[in-house]
Design an enzyme around this catalytic site. Structure first.
Site, PDB file in Angstrom:
ATOM      1  N   GLY A 242       0.707  -1.205   0.052  1.00 34.49           N
ATOM      2  CA  GLY A 242       0.027   0.013   0.063  1.00 34.49           C
ATOM      3  C   GLY A 242       0.893   1.322   0.172  1.00 34.49           C
ATOM      4  O   GLY A 242       1.858   1.296   0.907  1.00 34.49           O
TER       5      GLY A 242
ATOM      6  N   ARG B 146       0.834  -5.037  -5.183  1.00 35.47           N
ATOM      7  CA  ARG B 146       0.754  -6.174  -4.195  1.00 35.47           C
ATOM      8  C   ARG B 146       1.189  -7.185  -5.072  1.00 35.47           C
ATOM      9  O   ARG B 146       0.157  -7.794  -5.607  1.00 35.47           O
ATOM     10  CB  ARG B 146      -0.417  -6.147  -3.293  1.00 35.47           C
ATOM     11  CG  ARG B 146      -0.812  -5.003  -2.374  1.00 35.47           C
ATOM     12  CD  ARG B 146      -1.661  -5.157  -1.515  1.00 35.47           C
ATOM     13  NE  ARG B 146      -2.553  -4.285  -0.828  1.00 35.47           N
ATOM     14  CZ  ARG B 146      -1.853  -3.653   0.171  1.00 35.47           C
ATOM     15  NH1 ARG B 146      -0.743  -4.010   0.762  1.00 35.47           N
ATOM     16  NH2 ARG B 146      -2.298  -2.631   0.715  1.00 35.47           N
TER      17      ARG B 146
ATOM     18  N   ASP C 223       4.994  -4.996   6.063  1.00 30.52           N
ATOM     19  CA  ASP C 223       5.568  -6.369   6.227  1.00 30.52           C
ATOM     20  C   ASP C 223       5.537  -7.131   5.026  1.00 30.52           C
ATOM     21  O   ASP C 223       6.293  -8.249   4.757  1.00 30.52           O
ATOM     22  CB  ASP C 223       4.974  -6.905   7.348  1.00 30.52           C
ATOM     23  CG  ASP C 223       3.510  -7.070   7.470  1.00 30.52           C
ATOM     24  OD1 ASP C 223       2.800  -6.761   6.487  1.00 30.52           O
ATOM     25  OD2 ASP C 223       2.832  -7.958   8.184  1.00 30.52           O
TER      26      ASP C 223
ATOM     27  N   THR D  40       4.481   2.532   5.623  1.00 30.15           N
ATOM     28  CA  THR D  40       2.942   1.958   5.762  1.00 30.15           C
ATOM     29  C   THR D  40       2.084   2.965   6.633  1.00 30.15           C
ATOM     30  O   THR D  40       2.930   3.585   7.765  1.00 30.15           O
ATOM     31  CB  THR D  40       2.911   0.554   6.176  1.00 30.15           C
ATOM     32  OG1 THR D  40       1.581   0.467   6.561  1.00 30.15           O
ATOM     33  CG2 THR D  40       3.708   0.150   7.449  1.00 30.15           C
TER      34      THR D  40
ATOM     35  N   ASP E  65      -0.174   2.142   8.413  1.00 28.74           N
ATOM     36  CA  ASP E  65      -0.536   1.256   9.722  1.00 28.74           C
ATOM     37  C   ASP E  65       0.281   1.435  11.073  1.00 28.74           C
ATOM     38  O   ASP E  65      -0.127   1.107  11.871  1.00 28.74           O
ATOM     39  CB  ASP E  65      -0.820  -0.429   9.235  1.00 28.74           C
ATOM     40  CG  ASP E  65      -1.517  -0.377   7.977  1.00 28.74           C
ATOM     41  OD1 ASP E  65      -2.420   0.478   7.832  1.00 28.74           O
ATOM     42  OD2 ASP E  65      -1.358  -1.430   7.480  1.00 28.74           O
TER      43      ASP E  65
ATOM     44  N   ASP F  51       2.687  -0.565  11.834  1.00 28.27           N
ATOM     45  CA  ASP F  51       2.315  -1.931  12.527  1.00 28.27           C
ATOM     46  C   ASP F  51       3.756  -2.693  12.402  1.00 28.27           C
ATOM     47  O   ASP F  51       3.683  -3.896  12.332  1.00 28.27           O
ATOM     48  CB  ASP F  51       1.326  -2.773  12.101  1.00 28.27           C
ATOM     49  CG  ASP F  51       1.164  -2.992  10.574  1.00 28.27           C
ATOM     50  OD1 ASP F  51       1.973  -2.113   9.993  1.00 28.27           O
ATOM     51  OD2 ASP F  51       0.605  -3.813  10.023  1.00 28.27           O
TER      52      ASP F  51
ATOM     53  N   ARG G  18      -5.642  -2.254   9.075  1.00 24.69           N
ATOM     54  CA  ARG G  18      -5.565  -3.792   9.020  1.00 24.69           C
ATOM     55  C   ARG G  18      -5.869  -4.312  10.473  1.00 24.69           C
ATOM     56  O   ARG G  18      -6.406  -4.321  10.893  1.00 24.69           O
ATOM     57  CB  ARG G  18      -4.038  -4.287   8.318  1.00 24.69           C
ATOM     58  CG  ARG G  18      -4.142  -5.286   7.555  1.00 24.69           C
ATOM     59  CD  ARG G  18      -3.004  -5.808   6.818  1.00 24.69           C
ATOM     60  NE  ARG G  18      -2.539  -5.112   5.722  1.00 24.69           N
ATOM     61  CZ  ARG G  18      -3.140  -5.158   4.483  1.00 24.69           C
ATOM     62  NH1 ARG G  18      -3.705  -6.496   4.186  1.00 24.69           N
ATOM     63  NH2 ARG G  18      -2.592  -4.510   3.682  1.00 24.69           N
TER      64      ARG G  18
HETATM   65  O1  F6P Z   1      -1.550  -1.514   4.901  1.00 18.97           O
HETATM   66  C1  F6P Z   1      -2.151  -0.202   4.336  1.00 18.97           C
HETATM   67  C2  F6P Z   1      -3.622  -0.402   4.269  1.00 18.97           C
HETATM   68  O2  F6P Z   1      -3.963   0.880   3.938  1.00 18.97           O
HETATM   69  C3  F6P Z   1      -4.314  -0.999   5.391  1.00 18.97           C
HETATM   70  O3  F6P Z   1      -4.608   0.035   6.257  1.00 18.97           O
HETATM   71  C4  F6P Z   1      -5.566  -1.536   4.792  1.00 18.97           C
HETATM   72  O4  F6P Z   1      -6.197  -2.475   5.365  1.00 18.97           O
HETATM   73  C5  F6P Z   1      -4.912  -2.099   3.304  1.00 18.97           C
HETATM   74  O5  F6P Z   1      -3.857  -1.223   3.080  1.00 18.97           O
HETATM   75  C6  F6P Z   1      -5.998  -1.944   2.135  1.00 18.97           C
HETATM   76  O6  F6P Z   1      -5.305  -2.386   1.042  1.00 18.97           O
HETATM   77  P1  F6P Z   1      -5.775  -2.046  -0.210  1.00 18.97           P
HETATM   78  O7  F6P Z   1      -5.569  -0.600  -0.839  1.00 18.97           O
HETATM   79  O8  F6P Z   1      -4.719  -3.137  -1.199  1.00 18.97           O
HETATM   80  O9  F6P Z   1      -7.198  -2.386  -0.488  1.00 18.97           O
END
Ligand code: F6P
Length: 325
Positions: A14, A75, A106, A129, A131, A133, A175
């Site tokens: 992300g 991703r 991660d 990120t 998050d 985390d 997340r």
């Molecule tokens: O890891 C960053 C994040 O924005 C999380 O907070 C969220 O759960 C996820 O990515 C959403 O991912 P995507 O944009 O691939 O739907």
């Protein structure tokens, strides 16, 4: 000191505000050491497809203030498989590159570690990120901006909640972690904050809401981290509707939290970590993440960044329970 001729840099997973500032710092810190820098367009997927381009000091002009990542991100499903990683390693070989800086979370660090373990590519991770985390760093790039963005929305929702005497559930990202929820919730004066790291029940939440009205509260905000065990904000609102005969309003902040111009804190963090990532490679470090803790640079083995759990600040949790209503 290792003498390095060429390094590559990519962003993965992300996107997060401040990734551009980190790329800029990597590029200019490396060029300052006489190292040629190559950008990978589109993360690990782009690497597999051979999307490699030389970067100069001018390639990264006028990006420090921009959200997103000008190198694009992905991703990558193919990179989860050894055949994809082999292809990626071959591409790096074709460009005579054996040092790679990966800016991401991660999932991206899992990929970087595999590239090191299977193909002996020297890898350094930079935590990027929203998050926050990632174990081994107090902050990840993008988190501070995301908290500010969420807070801005929470403040606006409070205006309308108060005007209408309503209860709002505001869902924030993160997340499986509650960092954004906890900080944005405290700063926005939320009456309740639901984070995945702590347990509660719908009945306990119901009792809390009954108590608010007893003490004269006419409106309130419940901040819900998206990974909460009770479900999404919509699911929790539906369950509360069964207890109370009132309409709980829901606002999901979603991807707004991923965009926008990075805060000064994120730009500084990114600038520091980009510099240290280049110097870590020069010092012979590999398979580690550069982080920032207690005002010092830190190096954490990549597997530790996801195997060790970064806890929420217990004191902050305690304080919010005392001052939230
Ligand atoms: O890891 C960053 C994040 O924005 C999380 O907070 C969220 O759960 C996820 O990515 C959403 O991912 P995507 O944009 O691939 O739907």
């Amino acid at each position: 000191m290792r003498k390095i001729q060429r390094i590559a840099v990519l962003t993965s997973g992300g996107d997060a505000p401040g990734m551009n500032a980190a790329i800029r710092s990597v590029v200019r810190s490396a060029i300052n050491e006489g190292i040629s820098v190559f950008g990978i367009n589109g993360g690990f997927e782009g690497l597999i497809e051979g999307e490699v381009m030389p970067l100069s000091r001018r390639s990264v002009s006028n990006i420090i203030q921009k959200g997103g990542t000008f190198l694009k991100t992905s991703r990558s499903e193919s990179f989860r498989h050894s055949a994809g990683r082999k292809r990626a390693a071959n591409v790096l070989g074709e460009w005579d590159i054996s040092d790679l800086i990966v800016i991401g979370g991660d999932g991206s660090f899992h990929g970087a570690h595999a590239l090191y373990a299977e193909h002996n590519i020297n890898v350094i991770g930079i935590p990027g990120t929203i998050d926050n985390d990632i174990y081994g760093t107090d902050l990840t790039i993008g988190y501070d901006t995301a908290v500010h963005t969420a807070l801005d929305s929470i403040d606006k929702i409070r205006d309308t909640a108060a005007s209408h005497d309503r209860i709002f559930l505001v869902e924030v990202m993160g997340r499986h972690a509650g960092f954004i929820a906890l900080e944005a919730g405290i700063c926005g004066g939320a009456e309740e904050i639901l984070v995945p790291e702590t347990e509660t029940t719908i009945d306990a939440l119901g009792d809390l809401i009954k108590n608010w009205s007893k003490t004269g509260k006419t409106s309130s905000l419940i901040v819900v981290a998206e990974g909460h065990k009770l479900g999404s904000a919509y699911e929790i609102a539906a369950k509360l509707n069964e207890i109370f005969n009132i309409d709980f309003h829901v606002c999901v902040l979603g991807h707004t939290q991923r965009g926008g111009s990075p805060t000064a804190t994120d730009r500084l963090l990114a600038s520091r970590l980009g510099f240290h990532a280049v110097h870590a490679l020069m010092e012979g470090k590999t398979d580690v993440m550069v982080g920032w803790s207690n005002n010092h640079v830190t190096y954490t083995a990549l597997p530790d960044t996801w195997e060790m759990k970064k806890p929420l600040d217990e004191e902050l949790l305690k304080i919010y329970r005392i001052i939230s209503s």
